[in-house]
Design a protein around this motif. Structure first.
Motif, mmCIF file in Angstrom:
data_model
loop_
_atom_site.group_PDB
_atom_site.id
_atom_site.type_symbol
_atom_site.label_atom_id
_atom_site.label_comp_id
_atom_site.label_asym_id
_atom_site.label_seq_id
_atom_site.Cartn_x
_atom_site.Cartn_y
_atom_site.Cartn_z
ATOM 1 N N PHE A 1 1.144 -1.322 -0.012
ATOM 2 C CA PHE A 1 0.267 -0.045 -0.086
ATOM 3 C C PHE A 1 1.448 0.777 0.197
ATOM 4 N N ILE B 1 2.275 4.377 -3.635
ATOM 5 C CA ILE B 1 1.558 5.722 -3.487
ATOM 6 C C ILE B 1 2.238 6.350 -4.214
ATOM 7 N N PRO B 2 1.690 8.036 -4.899
ATOM 8 C CA PRO B 2 2.571 8.369 -5.528
ATOM 9 C C PRO B 2 3.281 9.486 -4.690
ATOM 10 N N PHE C 1 -17.089 14.032 16.743
ATOM 11 C CA PHE C 1 -16.299 15.226 16.752
ATOM 12 C C PHE C 1 -17.511 16.532 17.595
ATOM 13 N N ALA D 1 -11.330 4.360 16.702
ATOM 14 C CA ALA D 1 -11.834 4.864 16.012
ATOM 15 C C ALA D 1 -11.696 6.369 16.383
ATOM 16 N N ILE E 1 0.541 9.740 9.382
ATOM 17 C CA ILE E 1 -0.275 9.918 7.678
ATOM 18 C C ILE E 1 -0.092 10.832 6.691
ATOM 19 N N ARG F 1 3.689 11.941 6.343
ATOM 20 C CA ARG F 1 3.848 10.091 5.125
ATOM 21 C C ARG F 1 5.122 9.985 6.351
ATOM 22 N N ILE G 1 -0.420 0.998 12.671
ATOM 23 C CA ILE G 1 -2.178 0.010 12.278
ATOM 24 C C ILE G 1 -1.686 -1.339 13.020
ATOM 25 N N PHE H 1 -11.553 2.192 10.175
ATOM 26 C CA PHE H 1 -11.108 3.753 9.983
ATOM 27 C C PHE H 1 -10.165 4.330 9.863
ATOM 28 N N PHE H 2 -9.057 3.496 10.521
ATOM 29 C CA PHE H 2 -7.329 3.741 9.894
ATOM 30 C C PHE H 2 -6.966 3.373 8.959
ATOM 31 N N LEU H 3 -7.723 3.043 8.478
ATOM 32 C CA LEU H 3 -7.263 2.427 6.486
ATOM 33 C C LEU H 3 -8.579 3.278 5.726
ATOM 34 N N VAL I 1 -8.867 6.394 6.740
ATOM 35 C CA VAL I 1 -7.553 7.621 6.619
ATOM 36 C C VAL I 1 -6.298 7.833 6.026
ATOM 37 N N MET I 2 -6.182 5.795 5.950
ATOM 38 C CA MET I 2 -4.459 6.030 5.615
ATOM 39 C C MET I 2 -4.649 5.655 4.047
ATOM 40 N N MET I 3 -5.795 5.883 3.153
ATOM 41 C CA MET I 3 -6.252 5.208 1.738
ATOM 42 C C MET I 3 -6.650 7.080 1.336
ATOM 43 N N ALA J 1 -5.890 9.584 2.917
ATOM 44 C CA ALA J 1 -4.365 10.362 3.062
ATOM 45 C C ALA J 1 -3.310 10.256 1.806
ATOM 46 N N LEU J 2 -2.797 9.673 1.671
ATOM 47 C CA LEU J 2 -2.108 8.189 0.973
ATOM 48 C C LEU J 2 -2.033 8.945 -0.746
ATOM 49 N N PHE J 3 -3.345 8.544 -0.904
ATOM 50 C CA PHE J 3 -3.927 8.952 -2.203
ATOM 51 C C PHE J 3 -4.613 9.876 -3.505
ATOM 52 N N THR K 1 -16.453 12.753 9.075
ATOM 53 C CA THR K 1 -15.621 12.696 9.922
ATOM 54 C C THR K 1 -13.495 12.955 9.503
ATOM 55 N N LEU L 1 -10.689 15.949 10.022
ATOM 56 C CA LEU L 1 -9.350 15.413 10.183
ATOM 57 C C LEU L 1 -8.581 16.342 8.989
ATOM 58 N N PHE M 1 -8.353 15.494 6.021
ATOM 59 C CA PHE M 1 -7.874 14.478 4.569
ATOM 60 C C PHE M 1 -9.227 14.713 3.718
#
Lengths: 340, 315
Positions: A26, A30-31, A145, A278, A300, A303, A312, B159-161, B163-165, B167-169, B249, B253, B255
């Motif tokens: 994963f 990423i780019p 939130f 979460a 995150i 990076r 994680i 949820f973390f996955l 967020v990660m996806m 944020a990264l993509f 959410t 944050l 993202f």
């Protein structure tokens, strides 16, 4: 029983292994180049090349993965790209803050949810029941939130009765040793007993709002399940028998109803833990709570690959463990269940 | 009962809307499954309220941004922090700290949220049905493999996955948010469809179809899927609420969807910044979010009761 636990533990290994591959792939698909991300857009090509070499980014991916996995097995979860601190150390340093918040939220959710559910069940189909149902529906529907911001506004900004953010008043200059504020308050060297009590109370006051915000969804779910479960058990024949033989309501409630009504409640409490982790990310962001959740979000954003991968993975591990503990607790509470 | 009266108002409304046949059908004892389901749904007053609220929200989200165009991102500093006023039809909710029209922005954000919610649920349903149908229909090793995959996805901190996806993509990209929610969320739908398929596979009507020479695809699509849809419809409706909250959410944050694009989440981030000066700005996106979630949950509850054939229609 032991066999069951061992099998469950072994079953978790392929899941974690698969997850580590997924996370690794994963992040490398990423780019964007981490070396550039660390050094900034204006770094020279040479500095970037040095950084890439230092980080091992030029090795073939399988080599990088094997290195990573070998490290994991030796307890080396990599270092943060940003400040070069070992990930595991930082995680362990911050984790107590998240645990403290999560436990407080759980105490709130269970402590209020179970009595509320029993109360609603006692007045089933009458107005107190309706009121509790509406309340729990709202609890589920208000995002963490939104509730957090609202609580901050009401209790910190308007009424000024509780602090809006952080874990303890900075002026107290508490030494963080265990990073459980409520424990560190007592461990702080050189404080008189009264000062320790003051610090403890201050810590509790800081915990109240985030715990309510984080605990609201589990609270609503626990209330609903408790209500449904108590109503179901209360209609059983053996409860009628107990009542017929003249036991007090108190005894019927404690011995006959609650013993059996516990089961679904315990399961649901366990299932909430993943959601709490979460939710902790969001709660920690709203209340400037220095735990793992905020850290992972920052990582995150930056990076910071190893931090993201490892935290994680650790979270998944905790998640699996909690589910296992819930299943075992379930077996203890319900002798009718046999795990072969 | 007051609830029944409430529930019947929209039933009459649909009758009036060009479906003259409904009166006839009501007189005949034979009613199809979906007709019965609709009747049961209409008797569920909270579900009907949910449906009406959702319909209003969807209409608002479709109409207002179309009329106002790009006004949602327009800043005019001279109007900054203008208080809400019902007397001003163009800005009933006032202006925020950089002079953006709060009402127009709110509706645009609602549009974003609903778009993300509905799209993510579409992905969840399509992937879930495909995986569940294959697992339930083929069975054996394929079933085993797919269900282990479901177990793995379920055991992850979802949820973390997401967020990660995101944020990264591609932070700020609604499509990435939708795909991320879809990728992580399909497991429940898959389990539901599989469970239905396992029992449907053995039913007489499926056997009959096979005996008549129907191919696998025809059996799955024409015979089994329609019968397996009920739990999926319920899960999808409830999934809308979840997806909307996840999007908000993520944006909160920072993202998810970022300014100048509008999202309920980033409006709340902005509101948090100006907490002390204009606390009311939290109220609008917060309430809108709660409204969407409640409407979807009520509809989901109503559908659950309505689609259960064991529930009887009250007369």
């Amino acid at each position: 029983m032991t066999k069951y636990i061992v099998r469950r533990l072994l079953g978790a290994i392929p899941v974690l292994f698969g997850l580590s591959i997924v996370l690794f792939a994963f992040i490398h698909l990423i780019p964007g180049d981490p070396a550039t991300a660390i050094l900034g857009q204006h770094a020279t090509a040479q500095r970037i090349a040095e950084m890439r070499e230092y980080l091992g980014l030029d090795d073939p991916l399988p080599v990088q993965y094997v290195d990573y996995l070998a490290g994991l097995l030796q307890g080396d979860f990599g270092r943060s790209f940003i400040n070069n601190q070992p990930v595991l150390g930082e995680f362990l340093r911050r984790f107590p803050a998240t645990v403290e918040l999560t436990i407080a939220a759980m105490i709130f959710a269970v402590g209020v949810g179970i009595p509320l559910g029993r109360f609603a069940a006692r007045y089933a189909q009458r107005w107190p029941d309706g009121a509790v149902t509406v309340l729990s529906l709202l609890g589920i529907s208000i995002p963490v939130f939104v509730l957090g911001l609202t609580l901050q506004y009401i209790f910190a900004v308007q009424l000024k009765v509780l602090p809006a953010s952080s874990r303890i008043d900075a002026r107290l200059q508490l030494d963080l040793q265990t990073n459980f504020v409520l424990i560190d308050a007592w461990l702080h060297a050189g404080w008189t007993f009264d000062e320790k009590v003051d610090a403890f109370v201050d810590g509790v006051r800081h915990l109240v709002l985030p715990a309510i915000a984080l605990g609201s969804i589990p609270l609503a779910i626990i209330t609903r399940i408790t209500r449904a479960s108590v109503i179901e058990v209360a209609n059983e024949d053996y409860v009628r028998t107990a009542r017929a033989k003249g036991l007090t309501e108190r005894r019927i409630d404690g011995r006959h109803i609650m013993r059996n009504a516990w089961l679904p409640v315990v399961t649901v409490i366990g299932l909430q833990v993943g959601g709490l982790l979460a939710g902790a990310v969001i709660t920690e962001t709203v209340f400037a709570w220095n735990g793992v959740g905020r850290w992972i979000v920052d990582a995150i954003g930056n990076r910071d690959y190893f931090v993201v991968q490892s935290t994680i993975l650790i979270f998944a591990l905790i998640f699996l463990m909690v589910n296992l503990i819930v299943d075992i607790a379930y077996a203890f509470l319900n002798p009718r269940i046999r795990y072969a | 009962m007051e609830g029944t009266q409430l529930g019947q108002i929209p039933a009459k409304a649909t009758t009036g809307a060009g479906q003259g046949a409904v009166d006839e059908v009501d007189l005949t004892p034979v009613r199809t499954y979906w007709q019965l389901a609709r009747q049961r749904f209409m008797q569920h007053s909270l579900a009907v309220v949910g449906l009406i609220v959702m319909a209003i929200l969807v209409t608002l989200a479709l109409v207002v941004p179309t009329i106002t165009g790009s006004l949602y991102a327009k800043t005019s500093l001279s109007l900054a922090n203008h208080p809400p006023s019902l007397l001003n039809p163009f800005a009933p909710l006032g202006y925020d700290s950089i002079g953006m029209n709060v009402f127009i922005r709110l509706v645009k954000a609602l549009q974003t949220s609903l778009f993300v919610g509905f799209s993510a649920v579409s992905i969840i349903v399509v992937v879930g049905i495909t995986v569940g149908a294959i697992a339930g229909y083929v069975g054996g090793a394929v079933d085993n493999l797919l269900m282990r995959l479901v177990d793995v996805v379920l055991s992850l901190p979802s949820f973390f996955l997401i967020v990660m996806m995101v944020a990264l993509f591609g932070t700020g990209n609604a499509i990435v948010v939708i795909v991320a929610i879809g990728i992580v969320g399909w497991t429940t739908a898959a389990r539901l469809v599989r469970a239905e398929f396992l029992s449907l596979r053995e039913t007489d009507f499926v056997q009959a179809a096979r005996a008549l020479g129907a191919g696998d695809r025809r059996i799955i699509v024409r015979h089994m899927l329609p019968a397996a849809m009920a739990p999926v419809v319920v899960a999808a409706t409830l999934g809308i609420a979840d997806s909307v909250v996840v999007e908000a959410t993520l944006s909160f944050l920072s993202f998810g969807i970022s300014p100048p694009e509008a999202s309920l989440g980033n409006m709340l981030t902005n509101a948090q910044e100006f907490f002390y000066r204009q606390p009311i700005l939290i109220l609008y996106p917060g309430l809108t979010l709660i409204l969407v979630v409640l409407a979807a949950s009520f509809m989901g509850d109503g559908l659950r009761d309505a689609l259960d054939p064991r529930q009887r229609v009250r007369k």
